[in-house]
Structures are given as C-alpha cells and as structure tokens.
Design a protein around this motif. Structure first.
Motif, mmCIF file in Angstrom:
data_model
loop_
_atom_site.group_PDB
_atom_site.id
_atom_site.type_symbol
_atom_site.label_atom_id
_atom_site.label_comp_id
_atom_site.label_asym_id
_atom_site.label_seq_id
_atom_site.Cartn_x
_atom_site.Cartn_y
_atom_site.Cartn_z
ATOM 1 N N MET A 14 -9.027 7.920 -14.798
ATOM 2 C CA MET A 14 -9.370 6.592 -14.301
ATOM 3 C C MET A 14 -10.515 6.021 -15.118
ATOM 4 O O MET A 14 -11.523 6.699 -15.351
ATOM 5 N N HIS A 51 -5.257 5.342 -14.691
ATOM 6 C CA HIS A 51 -5.589 4.632 -13.454
ATOM 7 C C HIS A 51 -6.649 3.597 -13.819
ATOM 8 O O HIS A 51 -7.728 3.943 -14.305
ATOM 9 N N HIS A 57 -9.228 0.863 -12.567
ATOM 10 C CA HIS A 57 -10.010 0.297 -11.458
ATOM 11 C C HIS A 57 -10.281 -1.161 -11.828
ATOM 12 O O HIS A 57 -11.280 -1.489 -12.481
ATOM 13 N N GLU A 116 -5.475 -0.393 -9.715
ATOM 14 C CA GLU A 116 -6.172 -0.292 -8.436
ATOM 15 C C GLU A 116 -6.750 -1.646 -8.044
ATOM 16 O O GLU A 116 -7.506 -2.252 -8.806
ATOM 17 N N ASP A 135 -9.121 -2.672 -5.174
ATOM 18 C CA ASP A 135 -9.968 -1.928 -4.246
ATOM 19 C C ASP A 135 -10.285 -2.770 -3.007
ATOM 20 O O ASP A 135 -11.030 -3.745 -3.069
ATOM 21 N N HIS A 173 -2.682 1.558 -6.460
ATOM 22 C CA HIS A 173 -3.824 2.140 -5.747
ATOM 23 C C HIS A 173 -4.514 1.028 -4.964
ATOM 24 O O HIS A 173 -4.787 -0.041 -5.508
ATOM 25 N N GLY A 194 -7.480 1.476 -3.155
ATOM 26 C CA GLY A 194 -8.910 1.717 -2.938
ATOM 27 C C GLY A 194 -9.173 2.444 -1.640
ATOM 28 O O GLY A 194 -8.956 3.633 -1.512
ATOM 29 N N ALA A 233 -4.576 5.987 -2.395
ATOM 30 C CA ALA A 233 -5.871 5.523 -1.898
ATOM 31 C C ALA A 233 -6.878 6.659 -1.963
ATOM 32 O O ALA A 233 -6.502 7.837 -2.046
ATOM 33 N N TRP A 234 -8.161 6.295 -1.924
ATOM 34 C CA TRP A 234 -9.216 7.301 -1.901
ATOM 35 C C TRP A 234 -9.186 8.048 -0.568
ATOM 36 O O TRP A 234 -8.544 7.617 0.396
#
Length: 540
Positions: free
Chosen positions: A156, A185, A187, A239, A241, A303, A305, A337-338
């Motif tokens: 990421m 990945h 962000h 992602e 977020d 993604h 977040g 997701a986280w």
C-alpha cells in the motif's frame, strides 16, 4: 548460489555445452509457443535498465546473444507441492498457479511454468539473476523450482498525502513485480487530499488541479495504471477511506451528516467528524461516489477504509461500515476494510486488514517510560493523550479473533514490522543518510533497523490457513514528501516483506543480508534511492 529475493532454492546442474553464460553479454528474449509476445515486451521493459545497449530488440536472432526463454510447460515443478493459501487478488475462486522452474544453461536462462503468470514469476527471478550477477557477470549453472505461500502479496502507498505521479506509480509497480508482489493498494483519499477524478464530483479534485502539477489521477490515467499493472500481474485496489478520514470529502460536499459522538467526546480532539451513513442524504452521496469508483476499477476489490473513526459511537460506526460493504457489493465489487470493521460483524465474504493492537503500539505507561522515548516527547505526546489512545484502541486486541470466529479472512499488515513509514535507527545510518534517518517516517514510532523488519514471521499469529487473506506492507505518508523519500523508506525493507509473503517465513538474517547486499546495484540502475544501512554488506 544466487541472490534472488524472495529466496529461490537452487540446485547446481551439469554443465552442458561450452562456455558459461555471462550477464555482461548481449541478451534477447524469446517467447516460445503460446506465450504471448506482450509478456516478452513487458520483460524487455523490466530488463532494460540492467542491460543498457545490450538487450536486443524483438525479432533479433543474433547467435552470439544469450537467450531468456519464456515457455509454457505441463510438467509441474517440484515446488508446486508448497501449499498456497489466501485470497486470489484477481478474484478467482482459487489462488493462481504461480509455480515455476528456472534453469541457467550455456545458452542463457529458461523460464518455464504451467501458466503465463508462472512464467512471469520465473522471469522476474531471471531479471534479478542478471542484475545481481557477480563482478565478472558469471551466472552459475543452476535450476530453481519455486512457488508462493501466500496468494495475496501486497504493497500500500499513500498518494492522498504525498502525491505520486502516474510515472512514479509505474516505477513502484515495476518494483513490486520484480519482488513477486501482486497487489498495489492505493490509499487515494484522506483528510489531506482526494486523488481520483470522479466526473460527477469535480469539486473533490478541483483544489488538486492547479499548476504546476495536477495532483490527482484522471479517469484515463487510472485506467492506464491498471492496465500497466495487469501486464505485470499486479492488481490495483483503490481505497476510499470512510466513514472517518473524510476531511476533503466534507470540504467538497458540505452538509454531510456527522456521526453521533460518544458522551463527553464531542469536540474534545482535533479530528474530522466521521460520516453518519444512516442519514439518507449522506448515504446517497456516498453511494454515488462508490458507484463511480467501482465502475472505474478493473480488479475485483475496493477498499473502504473503516479505520480510526474518532468521535463516532460504536453503534454509528458499525452501521456505517455495514452500509459501505453493502454498497460496494451492490456495485459488483468485493469490499476490503481495516480491522476495526470487524466490529460491524463478520461473514465469510469479509476481508479485514490487521494493522494494530495495543501491545504492538509500543506506548509507555508512566512518565518515566515516556521520558525515555525521545521520539514521543519530540512529537508532543503527553501521558494523558497516550492513555486516551490506548483506551480508544483497546478493542483492537480482539479484532483478529472476531474475524476468525466469523469465518472471514485476515490480511496481515502489522504496524510492528510491515508499516514501512517507521523511521530507521540512526545508529545504522551511513554518514550521508543520518539526516534522512532522523527526518523520515512517522515520528511516534520507535526507530528500528532493517533486521527488525526482516524478522517478521507470518505464522506468529496462529491464524488458521483458511482465515488468512495474505500479506501486505504499507507506507503511509504523513511525515515525508517526494518520490525519493518513498523509495528510501521502502528499500531495503520491502524486500524482506516480499520474502516473507512468498516463502511464508522470515529469512535467516546472516544469509539474507548477503543476498540483500547485491540488490543495491539493481536499485541504483533503476534510479531508486534507498537506505544504505550499515547492517548490510553492500556490493559495489
């Protein structure tokens, strides 16, 4: 026998024919039979920095050149017996067959596998053999058979905070591919920036579109990046977020509903209020956003977040996460997701990225312990703030158990070893990089050496194989800027993450540092700045 990373066990083979192949001679690439010529062209691009003026063009039949042969072969390599576990990043029901056989002969290097992807993995080992050859360029006769342990092997990066141009991302994709990583990945959004163009929401990127550099990816650029990555068997996972980390979204779209805050916390800390996706208008806006992102994404994953939603009640957060998952699935993609997302419930479809627990945060309990941590004192942290952080993060200690109990998959990204924004320990810095060691990285993390990152054992978490998604390193960008800063923090540590992800275990340090020492020249030839730690005997 060789300096390939991830480790590729080699067996010596009898010399056949006269002479010995040398990396220093001319080379050509030959795609045999049904191997697509596009694969050969991709390998030419990866090899070009290491064979300046010596890589022959397509169609050349120079009899004096060594040949890099790319061929499909029905015979399975012995290494195929290694069990590959985890989630296939291409969305397949089963992990791809990436097992390969590589053979160095008098004529060059043969790369054989049952699949085109396997042939490509073999060819990246061949690129490393050529780029890390000894001073005389000799390539010892050998045969390598190899296969991965984990199906998802990711990296990421954080263009939301430190924007990376499309060309810089392509260089990172090349680096990932050379180390057999297969997920990039991105962000793309945070409080500091929104880096992907969504035509229905021009205000999201309007502030990033000013001269001299347009700091977002247009629709065409994002599609092109995905195509470039796919040719290197790398899947791009964007992602977006939410429901926290939404400062830029709030600025561009005023009036989005705030999540209800826990009693006594509203306004106490300087965090952007998370979104409340149970609010109809807010959910509708997020649905339009995610519909566009999913439509732009070629791969099967998006993604969402779901980390650090400071200032939202547990009930509000869980409801928002469920809405995010539902929307992404509604638009034909699989949500990632986280780990905090585990508190919204887990089912076997869920992939949850494990990044932290309280012990891993390595925070002091007393004023004396805080005084002994100069990096925390310099960052302005107080014991009261640290106690609040620990209380907020206390539920993380049970997140992995929640995922396993619910039958979901854990993507391993522990902050302790795989967060590559950790500063380097200055005692390992060569004089010319002492300043970089002191200034780069997240200032609240305890500085560590490269051996620390290389000591990470994926099996340490005792997660059942059927609950592991894979392994992913991360590089958040709160405390640095510029492409050289990115690569200095990545290298050399990314190589050990790649080895653990491919081999399923930490390398043996004494042997690994010798192999790693021959990769500095390869990075230099690719124009990639790196941290020349004194822990490693770098080859000239």
């Amino acid at each position: 026998m060789n300096a390939v990373i991830p480790h590729a066990s080699a067996e010596p083979v009898p010399r056949r024919g006269e002479g010995e192949p040398h990396a220093t001679g001319p080379w050509r690439i030959a795609a045999a039979g049904p191997v697509p010529e596009q694969l050969a062209e991709t390998l030419r691009e990866l090899l070009a920095p290491h064979l300046p003026g010596r890589l022959l063009p397509a169609g050349s039949d120079d009899p004096a050149a060594h040949v890099l042969v790319l061929a499909l072969d029905d015979a399975p390599p012995a290494a195929a017996a290694r069990t590959t576990v985890g989630v296939a990043p291409d969305g397949g029901a089963h992990p791809a067959d990436e097992a390969y056989r590589l053979r160095v002969t008098a004529n060059g290097i043969e790369c054989r596998a049952r699949t085109v992807e396997g042939v490509f993995r073999a060819a990246t080992s061949a690129v490393q053999l050529i780029a890390t050859a000894g001073a005389g360029g000799e390539l010892p006769f050998q045969e390598v058979t190899d296969a991965p342990r984990y199906a998802w092997r990711g990296l990421m990066v954080d263009p939301a905070r430190t924007f990376l141009t499309p060309d810089e991302l392509r260089r990172i994709i090349d680096l990932a591919a050379l180390y057999k990583l297969n997920v990039l990945h991105l962000h793309l959004t945070d409080n500091e920036g929104w880096r992907i163009e969504l035509p229905s929401f021009p205000r999201l990127t309007s502030a990033a579109g000013e001269a001299p550099v347009r700091a977002f990816y247009t629709v065409a650029e994002f599609r092109s990046l995905q195509e470039y990555a796919a040719r290197r068997f790398v899947t791009v996972v964007p992602e977006i977020d939410l429901p926290g980390h939404c400062g830029m979204l709030r600025e561009a779209v005023p009036g989005l509903a705030e999540a209800p805050a826990p009693a006594g916390l509203k306004g106490r800390f300087p965090f952007v209020p998370p979104l409340d996706l149970t609010d109809g208008a807010t959910r509708a806006t997020v649905a339009r956003l995610l519909a566009e992102v999913c439509a732009l994404t070629d791969g099967p994953f998006v993604h969402v977040g779901a980390d650090e939603a400071f200032g939202a009640t547990a009930e509000s957060f869980a409801a928002s996460v469920r809405e995010l998952r539902t929307l992404v699935r509604q638009f034909g993609k699989n949500p990632v997701a986280w780990q905090e997302s585990s508190r919204a419930g887990i089912d076997p479809r869920d992939i949850v990225q494990h990044w932290v627990d309280v012990p891993m945060m390595d925070l002091p309990d007393t004023e004396e312990e805080l005084a002994a941590r100069p990096e925390l004192v310099a960052a302005g942290q107080t014991l009261a703030f640290i106690k609040t952080l620990k209380k907020f993060f206390a539920p993380t200690d049970q997140d992995v158990a929640r995922v396993v109990e619910g039958g979901g998959r854990v993507l391993l990204s522990p902050q302790s070893h795989l967060y590559l924004d950790r500063p380097y320990a200055t005692r390992f810095a060569p004089p010319e990089q002492t300043e970089a060691a002191e200034s780069l990285g997240f200032d609240s993390y305890r500085p560590r050496g490269v051996e620390h990152a290389a000591s990470w054992e994926p099996a340490a978490y005792a997660i059942p194989d059927d609950c592991v998604a894979g392994v992913e390193a991360t590089l958040f960008a709160e405390r640095f800027e510029g492409f050289d800063d990115v690569t200095v923090l990545l290298l050399p540590r990314l190589a050990s993450v790649a080895e653990a992800a491919w081999c399923g275990r930490a390398p043996e340090w004494a042997e690994y540092r010798e192999r790693l020492g021959r990769h500095g020249r390869m990075w230099n030839e690719r124009g990639l700045a790196h941290f020349a730690t004194t822990e490693v005997p770098w080859a000239g």
